[in-house]
Design an enzyme around this catalytic site. Structure first.
Site, PDB file in Angstrom:
ATOM      1  N   HIS A  72       0.847  -1.194   0.000  1.00 22.95           N
ATOM      2  CA  HIS A  72       0.000   0.000   0.000  1.00 22.95           C
ATOM      3  C   HIS A  72       0.878   1.238   0.000  1.00 22.95           C
ATOM      4  O   HIS A  72       1.801   1.355   0.811  1.00 22.95           O
ATOM      5  CB  HIS A  72      -0.899   0.019   1.246  1.00 22.95           C
ATOM      6  CG  HIS A  72      -1.980  -1.007   1.211  1.00 22.95           C
ATOM      7  ND1 HIS A  72      -3.058  -0.987   2.084  1.00 22.95           N
ATOM      8  CD2 HIS A  72      -2.176  -2.095   0.410  1.00 22.95           C
ATOM      9  CE1 HIS A  72      -3.847  -2.014   1.835  1.00 22.95           C
ATOM     10  NE2 HIS A  72      -3.325  -2.695   0.827  1.00 22.95           N
ATOM     11  N   TYR A 197      -9.101   4.933   7.660  1.00 24.58           N
ATOM     12  CA  TYR A 197      -9.224   5.351   9.053  1.00 24.58           C
ATOM     13  C   TYR A 197     -10.365   6.370   9.105  1.00 24.58           C
ATOM     14  O   TYR A 197     -10.245   7.464   8.551  1.00 24.58           O
ATOM     15  CB  TYR A 197      -7.929   5.997   9.543  1.00 24.58           C
ATOM     16  CG  TYR A 197      -6.802   5.020   9.807  1.00 24.58           C
ATOM     17  CD1 TYR A 197      -6.454   4.675  11.113  1.00 24.58           C
ATOM     18  CD2 TYR A 197      -6.079   4.441   8.774  1.00 24.58           C
ATOM     19  CE1 TYR A 197      -5.419   3.792  11.375  1.00 24.58           C
ATOM     20  CE2 TYR A 197      -5.046   3.554   9.013  1.00 24.58           C
ATOM     21  CZ  TYR A 197      -4.725   3.233  10.320  1.00 24.58           C
ATOM     22  OH  TYR A 197      -3.703   2.345  10.565  1.00 24.58           O
ATOM     23  N   LYS A 293       2.260  -0.044  15.105  1.00 24.56           N
ATOM     24  CA  LYS A 293       3.675  -0.054  15.456  1.00 24.56           C
ATOM     25  C   LYS A 293       4.136  -1.244  16.282  1.00 24.56           C
ATOM     26  O   LYS A 293       5.334  -1.460  16.433  1.00 24.56           O
ATOM     27  CB  LYS A 293       4.018   1.235  16.231  1.00 24.56           C
ATOM     28  CG  LYS A 293       3.939   2.481  15.385  1.00 24.56           C
ATOM     29  CD  LYS A 293       5.020   2.486  14.325  1.00 24.56           C
ATOM     30  CE  LYS A 293       4.809   3.541  13.258  1.00 24.56           C
ATOM     31  NZ  LYS A 293       4.571   2.996  11.940  1.00 24.56           N
ATOM     32  N   TYR A 381       4.231   6.649   9.681  1.00 21.51           N
ATOM     33  CA  TYR A 381       3.417   5.479   9.406  1.00 21.51           C
ATOM     34  C   TYR A 381       4.211   4.410   8.658  1.00 21.51           C
ATOM     35  O   TYR A 381       4.139   3.220   8.999  1.00 21.51           O
ATOM     36  CB  TYR A 381       2.172   5.868   8.601  1.00 21.51           C
ATOM     37  CG  TYR A 381       1.094   4.815   8.628  1.00 21.51           C
ATOM     38  CD1 TYR A 381       0.114   4.818   9.619  1.00 21.51           C
ATOM     39  CD2 TYR A 381       1.048   3.802   7.674  1.00 21.51           C
ATOM     40  CE1 TYR A 381      -0.876   3.845   9.655  1.00 21.51           C
ATOM     41  CE2 TYR A 381       0.067   2.823   7.701  1.00 21.51           C
ATOM     42  CZ  TYR A 381      -0.889   2.849   8.697  1.00 21.51           C
ATOM     43  OH  TYR A 381      -1.858   1.871   8.726  1.00 21.51           O
TER      44      TYR A 381
END
Length: 407
Positions: A72, A197, A293, A381
């Protein structure tokens, strides 16, 4: 029985550490209280940073990841009736994330360790840490004793490793959030090509995926929520209400095959070392999953520990081992901040008044309209670069020389 590094836990951290050490000619034994079937099927994280992918590929365990992982190059932030794409390819060129389930990483690592003759022991009970504060640490389990040079605690938040550190040595920094995530795995094709999101007045929702046929969803729910209160029909209705907020988007639904509630917490234990015991992954730190994470921090920890141990065995110098905790914690606290930031940006809080909600909307507007703010999100990210690259494996040695759990 003796080995060089005794590893507690056969999750991604413990297995990857064992494999990276093997590539450097350092022997280890991995002890895991669960069965192999259990660790290979438990659904956890699914977003791999660029550095995590590079590490797995360089370690020779990335073939299936490269073939089946979903790359992605952006994510969507959805709020206020509109979707806003954060384009990694434009903001952080050459870096992306790959969707590939943690259980798949574990399968690949288990297969690699066993193929290399590694000593990975499942369903091991009563593991205990002894003499970690001395230069002669050892582990006991099931009536056996394992002497080792160092112990790596990779056994998660509730494991025995951190609990074995004497009281007063570690300082805990923690925060509990007033909500949880209801996670859902469904046999349905994803409704979007990238992660969504979504922030709404009803709460946060995340649309993710595990494969072209399997989707993963999360819903913000109250802390302590009982999954029994969420029948399939209620789940799909709430997901539609929180995700179908932009024109033209329709959520595909299907068979739900797994669901569970995950509490949201932030936790760091400092230092990540006591004598010859080194903590890695969830044994030392927990982040709310909003920033994706957890698994990636575990990989970063064992990279640092691998290099420190290889340096120690090669030169006798403990400089890198002595710096292990400080080196890891720099990255841990950056990830802690990013995960907290993403969580507060996207979730609703019962304590927020009208002023707080307006601030949150303003912040989201800024992140989705400012290239500088979006770049900050993107570079965190996809994962910040490592401080140093791992060198290649040591020349091949005889199995006995590598001391892979020899008696």
């Amino acid at each position: 029985m003796r080995t060089q590094v005794g590893i507690i836990g056969a999750g991604p951290a413990g297995l990857l550490l064992s494999h990276l050490l093997h590539l450097r000619g350092i022997g280890s034994v991995v002890l895991e209280r669960r069965s192999r079937a259990h660790v290979e099927r438990r659904v956890r994280a699914g977003v791999l940073e660029q550095g995590t992918v590079d590490t797995l590929v360089a370690a020779g365990v990335g073939e299936r990841l490269l073939r089946e992982g979903l790359v992605h190059r952006g994510i969507e932030l959805r709020h206020g009736g509109a979707g806003h794409r954060v384009a990694f390819e434009r903001l952080v060129p050459g870096r992306a994330i790959t969707v590939y389930g943690q259980q798949e990483v574990v399968k690949d690592l288990v297969a690699a360790r066993l193929a290399a003759g590694g000593d990975v022991r499942f369903e091991v009970g009563d593991v205990a840490v002894h003499d970690a504060g001395t230069d002669r640490p050892h582990l006991t389990f099931g009536g056996e004793r394992l002497d080792c040079d160092v112990i790596a605690g990779c056994d998660g938040f509730h494991g025995v490793s951190r609990a074995s550190v004497p009281e007063g040595v570690l300082t805990a920094y923690e925060r509990d959030y007033p909500f949880a995530w209801l996670g859902v795995l469904a046999r349905v094709r994803p409704s979007a090509e990238e992660l969504i999101y979504a922030r709404s007045e009803r709460g946060f929702a995340l649309h993710s995926m595990r494969s072209p046929e399997i989707s993963r969803f999360y819903l913000q729910v109250p802390a302590g929520e009982d999954v029994a209160d969420w029948p399939d029909e209620r789940i799909w209705a709430e997901l539609r209400a929180r995700l179908e907020t932009v024109p033209g988007f329709t959520l595909a639904t299907g068979e739900i095959v797994e669901k569970g509630v995950t509490p949201m917490r932030s936790f760091v234990a400092e230092p990540m070392r006591y004598g010859r015991l080194f903590l890695a992954g969830d044994a030392a730190h927990i982040v709310p999953p909003t920033g994706a994470k957890g698994l990636n921090l575990a990989v970063a920890d064992v990279r640092v520990l691998t290099e420190a141990l290889a340096h120690w065995y090669a030169t006798g110098s403990a400089d890198l081992l002595d710096g292990y905790s400080d080196t890891c914690l720099r990255r841990v606290w950056r990830a802690q901040h990013f995960s907290w930031w993403m969580t507060t940006l996207l979730h609703t809080f019962d304590s927020d008044d009208a002023y707080g909600r307006r601030l949150q909307h303003s912040h989201l507007d800024y992140v989705t309209s400012s290239a500088a703010a979006a770049t900050t999100l993107a570079e965190n990210y996809v994962g910040l670069p490592y401080e140093r690259d791992l060198p290649g494996p040591a020349p091949a040695a005889a199995e006995d020389d590598r001391n892979e759990g020899t008696s």
